[in-house]
Scaffold this motif. Structure first.
Motif, PDB file in Angstrom:
ATOM      1  N   SER A 117       0.820  -1.201   0.000  1.00 41.73           N
ATOM      2  CA  SER A 117       0.000   0.000   0.000  1.00 41.73           C
ATOM      3  C   SER A 117       0.859   1.257   0.000  1.00 41.73           C
ATOM      4  O   SER A 117       0.561   2.217  -0.723  1.00 41.73           O
ATOM      5  CB  SER A 117      -0.922  -0.013   1.225  1.00 41.73           C
ATOM      6  N   PHE A 118       1.921   1.267   0.800  1.00 35.82           N
ATOM      7  CA  PHE A 118       2.802   2.438   0.833  1.00 35.82           C
ATOM      8  C   PHE A 118       3.476   2.633  -0.519  1.00 35.82           C
ATOM      9  O   PHE A 118       3.585   3.766  -1.009  1.00 35.82           O
ATOM     10  CB  PHE A 118       3.857   2.275   1.923  1.00 35.82           C
ATOM     11  N   SER A 119       3.926   1.556  -1.135  1.00 37.89           N
ATOM     12  CA  SER A 119       4.597   1.657  -2.430  1.00 37.89           C
ATOM     13  C   SER A 119       3.655   2.219  -3.493  1.00 37.89           C
ATOM     14  O   SER A 119       4.032   3.101  -4.271  1.00 37.89           O
ATOM     15  CB  SER A 119       5.119   0.285  -2.855  1.00 37.89           C
ATOM     16  N   VAL A 120       2.417   1.711  -3.521  1.00 39.57           N
ATOM     17  CA  VAL A 120       1.436   2.216  -4.485  1.00 39.57           C
ATOM     18  C   VAL A 120       1.111   3.673  -4.194  1.00 39.57           C
ATOM     19  O   VAL A 120       0.992   4.500  -5.113  1.00 39.57           O
ATOM     20  CB  VAL A 120       0.158   1.349  -4.445  1.00 39.57           C
ATOM     21  N   GLY A 121       0.968   4.016  -2.919  1.00 39.20           N
ATOM     22  CA  GLY A 121       0.662   5.390  -2.556  1.00 39.20           C
ATOM     23  C   GLY A 121       1.760   6.357  -2.968  1.00 39.20           C
ATOM     24  O   GLY A 121       1.471   7.458  -3.477  1.00 39.20           O
ATOM     25  N   VAL A 122       3.023   5.978  -2.774  1.00 41.37           N
ATOM     26  CA  VAL A 122       4.137   6.841  -3.171  1.00 41.37           C
ATOM     27  C   VAL A 122       4.161   7.019  -4.685  1.00 41.37           C
ATOM     28  O   VAL A 122       4.387   8.124  -5.197  1.00 41.37           O
ATOM     29  CB  VAL A 122       5.468   6.255  -2.665  1.00 41.37           C
ATOM     30  N   ALA A 123       3.925   5.922  -5.424  1.00 43.58           N
ATOM     31  CA  ALA A 123       3.926   6.020  -6.880  1.00 43.58           C
ATOM     32  C   ALA A 123       2.803   6.932  -7.376  1.00 43.58           C
ATOM     33  O   ALA A 123       3.007   7.760  -8.270  1.00 43.58           O
ATOM     34  CB  ALA A 123       3.792   4.628  -7.495  1.00 43.58           C
ATOM     35  N   LEU A 124       1.623   6.806  -6.794  1.00 40.83           N
ATOM     36  CA  LEU A 124       0.500   7.653  -7.203  1.00 40.83           C
ATOM     37  C   LEU A 124       0.719   9.108  -6.786  1.00 40.83           C
ATOM     38  O   LEU A 124       0.307  10.032  -7.497  1.00 40.83           O
ATOM     39  CB  LEU A 124      -0.800   7.130  -6.602  1.00 40.83           C
ATOM     40  N   PHE A 125       1.357   9.317  -5.649  1.00 44.87           N
ATOM     41  CA  PHE A 125       1.668  10.688  -5.230  1.00 44.87           C
ATOM     42  C   PHE A 125       2.631  11.341  -6.228  1.00 44.87           C
ATOM     43  O   PHE A 125       2.433  12.492  -6.636  1.00 44.87           O
ATOM     44  CB  PHE A 125       2.294  10.667  -3.834  1.00 44.87           C
ATOM     45  N   ALA A 126       3.659  10.604  -6.636  1.00 43.10           N
ATOM     46  CA  ALA A 126       4.593  11.142  -7.633  1.00 43.10           C
ATOM     47  C   ALA A 126       3.880  11.409  -8.947  1.00 43.10           C
ATOM     48  O   ALA A 126       4.154  12.402  -9.640  1.00 43.10           O
ATOM     49  CB  ALA A 126       5.744  10.160  -7.833  1.00 43.10           C
ATOM     50  N   TYR A 127       2.934  10.552  -9.301  1.00 43.55           N
ATOM     51  CA  TYR A 127       2.176  10.734 -10.533  1.00 43.55           C
ATOM     52  C   TYR A 127       1.330  11.996 -10.473  1.00 43.55           C
ATOM     53  O   TYR A 127       1.223  12.753 -11.450  1.00 43.55           O
ATOM     54  CB  TYR A 127       1.306   9.499 -10.758  1.00 43.55           C
ATOM     55  N   ASN A 128       0.726  12.251  -9.321  1.00 45.62           N
ATOM     56  CA  ASN A 128      -0.086  13.459  -9.156  1.00 45.62           C
ATOM     57  C   ASN A 128       0.754  14.723  -9.245  1.00 45.62           C
ATOM     58  O   ASN A 128       0.335  15.715  -9.823  1.00 45.62           O
ATOM     59  CB  ASN A 128      -0.806  13.413  -7.805  1.00 45.62           C
ATOM     60  N   LEU A 129       1.939  14.690  -8.659  1.00 42.76           N
ATOM     61  CA  LEU A 129       2.813  15.861  -8.730  1.00 42.76           C
ATOM     62  C   LEU A 129       3.240  16.152 -10.168  1.00 42.76           C
ATOM     63  O   LEU A 129       3.416  17.310 -10.550  1.00 42.76           O
ATOM     64  CB  LEU A 129       4.054  15.641  -7.871  1.00 42.76           C
ATOM     65  N   ALA A 130       3.411  15.090 -10.952  1.00 39.36           N
ATOM     66  CA  ALA A 130       3.838  15.285 -12.334  1.00 39.36           C
ATOM     67  C   ALA A 130       2.683  15.750 -13.218  1.00 39.36           C
ATOM     68  O   ALA A 130       2.921  16.261 -14.312  1.00 39.36           O
ATOM     69  CB  ALA A 130       4.423  13.991 -12.894  1.00 39.36           C
ATOM     70  N   MET A 131       1.436  15.586 -12.761  1.00 38.35           N
ATOM     71  CA  MET A 131       0.275  15.990 -13.554  1.00 38.35           C
ATOM     72  C   MET A 131      -0.667  16.812 -12.688  1.00 38.35           C
ATOM     73  O   MET A 131      -1.805  16.419 -12.429  1.00 38.35           O
ATOM     74  CB  MET A 131      -0.455  14.758 -14.094  1.00 38.35           C
ATOM     75  N   PRO A 132      -0.242  17.972 -12.217  1.00 34.88           N
ATOM     76  CA  PRO A 132      -1.088  18.746 -11.300  1.00 34.88           C
ATOM     77  C   PRO A 132      -2.315  19.347 -11.941  1.00 34.88           C
ATOM     78  O   PRO A 132      -3.249  19.707 -11.253  1.00 34.88           O
ATOM     79  CB  PRO A 132      -0.143  19.842 -10.814  1.00 34.88           C
ATOM     80  N   THR A 133      -2.350  19.498 -13.267  1.00 30.87           N
ATOM     81  CA  THR A 133      -3.476  20.168 -13.912  1.00 30.87           C
ATOM     82  C   THR A 133      -4.432  19.209 -14.593  1.00 30.87           C
ATOM     83  O   THR A 133      -5.416  19.642 -15.186  1.00 30.87           O
ATOM     84  CB  THR A 133      -2.962  21.159 -14.968  1.00 30.87           C
TER      85      THR A 133
END
Length: 303
Positions: free
Chosen positions: A45-61
């Motif tokens: 769960s932590f690994s998936v959460g970190v990956a999705l967090f990085a994905y959100n930062l790369a696509m903020p708009t």
């Protein structure tokens, strides 16, 4: 809405708060297999959460649901909603989460290969100095200290010292051998490689440290429980005591070692099975936790 702030809170809770709650609980030693599953679920769960967090930062708009479609298309998967525009397949949005996944996969592969090489080298030494015992289904090693361990993998092998054969009673020796067979049958070396890989990537994270330590202990308890199916508490406890000071070679799993004291207290103390309601609730949590980051990042209503 960008899910990054929510994912930060979620991963913080999983990485810092959840380990403390589990360490304070009493049920993990009563249900070690379930507890090990919970630790692994938190790691995933932590690994998936970190990956999705990085994905959100790369696509903020961009809307995350559409962004996930772009991610799947960029990886060659057709999700049946049409090919997304080029702005949805932003390289950083794909590359950063992929880097997290690659780091974890590479670390896991490294741990597996390193342990396999260590076991292969040890097998060669055993072939030179040890002798196979058909009665014990194990390799007997000339060693003046009672010891027993297993070499899991493609060519599993249980090793016992001749001092253990002389010192332990047949019942004690049988309990020790069954303990080692439990490690082999359960493929516990792969579980240990997974938590070790997670720790190597997120070394300073409390979850990584505690998951590695507690999973190793819980796997020993799982093997103890298998031995206790056919042997008494006293038989297993005395055998563990005799081999408490031994240390297994690299890549091996042993009945002795630094976890013996905690396990002795568990074997000789009262062992009440967890209430079915508790067992079921924790099992549901273990299954659901790895999916929570996806629900946080892309709620069904956003589709």
């Amino acid at each position: 809405m960008n899910a990054a702030p929510v994912l930060v809170g979620y991963t913080t809770a999983v990485g810092f708060v959840a380990p403390r709650l589990i360490l304070r609980a009493r049920w993990p030693h009563r249900a070690p297999a379930l507890a090990a599953a919970v630790w692994l679920a938190l790691v995933v769960s932590f690994s998936v959460g970190v990956a999705l967090f990085a994905y959100n930062l790369a696509m903020p708009t961009e809307h995350l649901h559409a962004g996930l479609v772009g991610l799947l298309h960029s990886c060659g998967f057709d999700v049946g909603v049409g090919r997304p525009g080029p702005d949805l397949a932003d390289p950083p949005a794909v590359g950063v989460p992929a880097a997290v996944a690659i780091a974890l996969a590479a670390s896991f592969a490294f741990q597996v290969v390193r342990a396999r090489r260590a076991r292969a080298a040890h097998r060669e030494a055993l072939d030179l100095v040890g002798r196979h015992s058909a009665r014990l289904s194990a390799t007997v090693l000339p060693y003046d200290i009672p010891a027993a361990y297993c070499l899991p993998g493609r060519r599993p092998r249980v090793v016992v010292s001749d001092a253990a054969v002389r010192t332990l009673t047949p019942e004690q020796l049988g309990a020790v051998l069954e303990h080692e067979q439990a490690h082999i049958a359960g493929r516990h070396h792969l579980v240990l490689a997974a938590v070790e890989a997670f720790h190597s990537v997120f070394r300073r994270l409390p979850l990584a440290r505690h998951a590695r330590e507690q999973t190793a202990l819980l796997l020993e308890m799982i093997a103890d429980d298998r031995a206790l199916r056919h042997h008494s508490d006293e038989v297993l406890a005395t055998a563990m005591y005799e081999m408490a000071t031994t240390r297994p070679p690299n890549g091996a799993l042993a009945a002795g070692g630094h976890t013996v004291l905690v396990r002795l207290q568990r074997v000789l103390g009262p062992r009440e099975a967890p209430h079915p309601a508790l067992w079921g609730s924790v099992a549901i949590v273990a299954v659901a936790v790895p999916l929570l980051p996806l629900l946080v990042a892309c709620p069904p209503g956003l589709g």
